[in-house]
Design a protein around this motif. Structure first.
Motif, PDB file in Angstrom:
ATOM      1  N   SER A 132     -21.963  39.004 -20.894  1.00 34.29           N
ATOM      2  CA  SER A 132     -22.034  39.485 -19.681  1.00 34.29           C
ATOM      3  C   SER A 132     -21.091  40.824 -19.474  1.00 34.29           C
ATOM      4  N   ALA A 133     -21.695  41.904 -18.771  1.00 31.09           N
ATOM      5  CA  ALA A 133     -20.945  42.887 -18.574  1.00 31.09           C
ATOM      6  C   ALA A 133     -20.140  42.727 -17.105  1.00 31.09           C
ATOM      7  N   VAL A 134     -18.926  43.008 -17.068  1.00 31.88           N
ATOM      8  CA  VAL A 134     -18.138  42.619 -15.901  1.00 31.88           C
ATOM      9  C   VAL A 134     -17.613  43.896 -15.330  1.00 31.88           C
ATOM     10  N   PHE A 135     -17.857  44.039 -14.066  1.00 28.31           N
ATOM     11  CA  PHE A 135     -17.596  45.133 -13.346  1.00 28.31           C
ATOM     12  C   PHE A 135     -16.764  44.692 -11.952  1.00 28.31           C
ATOM     13  N   ARG A 136     -15.464  45.417 -11.869  1.00 28.88           N
ATOM     14  CA  ARG A 136     -14.359  45.144 -11.031  1.00 28.88           C
ATOM     15  C   ARG A 136     -14.305  46.072 -10.224  1.00 28.88           C
ATOM     16  N   PHE A 137     -14.347  46.079  -8.897  1.00 26.43           N
ATOM     17  CA  PHE A 137     -14.035  47.203  -7.764  1.00 26.43           C
ATOM     18  C   PHE A 137     -13.425  46.704  -6.419  1.00 26.43           C
ATOM     19  N   GLU A 138     -13.135  47.547  -5.707  1.00 25.20           N
ATOM     20  CA  GLU A 138     -12.389  47.452  -4.356  1.00 25.20           C
ATOM     21  C   GLU A 138     -13.072  47.967  -3.431  1.00 25.20           C
ATOM     22  N   PRO A 139     -13.277  47.646  -2.160  1.00 29.75           N
ATOM     23  CA  PRO A 139     -13.836  48.513  -1.087  1.00 29.75           C
ATOM     24  C   PRO A 139     -12.684  49.453  -0.528  1.00 29.75           C
ATOM     25  N   LEU A 140     -13.015  50.889  -0.475  1.00 29.74           N
ATOM     26  CA  LEU A 140     -12.172  51.800   0.257  1.00 29.74           C
ATOM     27  C   LEU A 140     -11.638  51.208   1.591  1.00 29.74           C
ATOM     28  N   THR A 141     -12.308  50.619   2.313  1.00 26.92           N
ATOM     29  CA  THR A 141     -12.482  50.377   4.008  1.00 26.92           C
ATOM     30  C   THR A 141     -13.042  48.882   4.054  1.00 26.92           C
ATOM     31  N   PRO A 142     -12.345  47.833   3.815  1.00 24.68           N
ATOM     32  CA  PRO A 142     -13.067  46.538   3.924  1.00 24.68           C
ATOM     33  C   PRO A 142     -13.609  46.297   5.426  1.00 24.68           C
ATOM     34  N   ASP A 143     -14.510  45.638   5.527  1.00 26.49           N
ATOM     35  CA  ASP A 143     -15.232  45.501   6.736  1.00 26.49           C
ATOM     36  C   ASP A 143     -15.556  46.517   7.657  1.00 26.49           C
ATOM     37  N   GLU A 144     -15.870  47.572   6.784  1.00 27.46           N
ATOM     38  CA  GLU A 144     -16.363  48.965   7.793  1.00 27.46           C
ATOM     39  C   GLU A 144     -17.477  49.403   6.762  1.00 27.46           C
ATOM     40  N   GLY A 145     -18.588  50.061   7.345  1.00 30.99           N
ATOM     41  CA  GLY A 145     -19.561  50.659   6.716  1.00 30.99           C
ATOM     42  C   GLY A 145     -20.936  49.799   6.401  1.00 30.99           C
ATOM     43  N   ASP A 146     -21.758  50.796   5.696  1.00 34.80           N
ATOM     44  CA  ASP A 146     -23.159  50.052   5.298  1.00 34.80           C
ATOM     45  C   ASP A 146     -23.253  50.718   4.032  1.00 34.80           C
ATOM     46  N   TYR A 147     -23.093  49.925   3.092  1.00 34.39           N
ATOM     47  CA  TYR A 147     -22.734  50.437   1.664  1.00 34.39           C
ATOM     48  C   TYR A 147     -24.248  49.689   0.744  1.00 34.39           C
TER      49      TYR A 147
END
Length: 170
Positions: free
Chosen positions: A51-66
């Motif tokens: 498996s290729a695993v990718f880890r990331f964090e939202p810049l502004t949680p609970d905001e936006g439409d990504y």
């Protein structure tokens, strides 16, 4: 008689206005940051249990439409017209989801799609839209191939692009 350099040439105001509007549109259109990462298979086949695993964090949680997109780099050695993927996601509260994604690598006539380079093709496909990240912290996606029960030739790299996110810091 000398030319009057204080008055703009006919149409130059219009050109400057169009150029300014284009620059503004370009700036506004590029305000969203995104996390992009590729997992390279280093010339080896993609093993079925890998498996290729990718880890990331939202810049502004609970905001936006990504959006989340899957990027793929492959060669003509790829033996199928579709790449079947299992995508597992997990949020910071350890809630998870599992999806199956079928990525078309050829058109109806069997011609490869995507951007062609000397020895490979690059293709990015939309995976999910209208995403909200409700919790701060690290999100992860695990991507695994489902085409072959042992190993898969012709895939050079698989990647993820997540708008509104950055590389996980933990």
């Amino acid at each position: 008689m000398a030319a009057n350099n204080n008055n703009p040439a006919p149409g130059s105001r219009l050109r400057r206005g169009v150029a300014g509007a284009f620059l503004l549109l370009l700036t506004v259109g590029c305000t969203r940051s995104s996390y992009t990462e590729l997992f390279h298979f280093e010339g080896e086949p993609w093993q079925a249990d890998q498996s290729a695993v990718f880890r990331f964090e939202p810049l502004t949680p609970d905001e936006g439409d990504y959006t989340l997109s899957i990027a793929l780099r492959h060669t003509e050695q790829f033996a199928y017209n579709r790449l079947m993927l299992e995508i597992k996601g997990v949020n910071p509260r350890r809630q998870f989801w599992v999806d199956t994604l079928s990525v078309a690598l050829t058109d109806a006539r069997g011609k490869w799609v995507g951007k062609h380079y000397a020895d490979h093709y690059d293709l990015t496909t939309l995976y999910r839209t209208h995403i909200r990240y409700p919790y701060p912290g690290t999100y992860a996606l695990s991507v695994r191939q489902l085409n072959d029960p042992t190993s898969l030739d012709g895939i050079l790299a698989i990647g993820v692009e997540a708008t509104g996110c950055q590389l996980a810091t933990d």
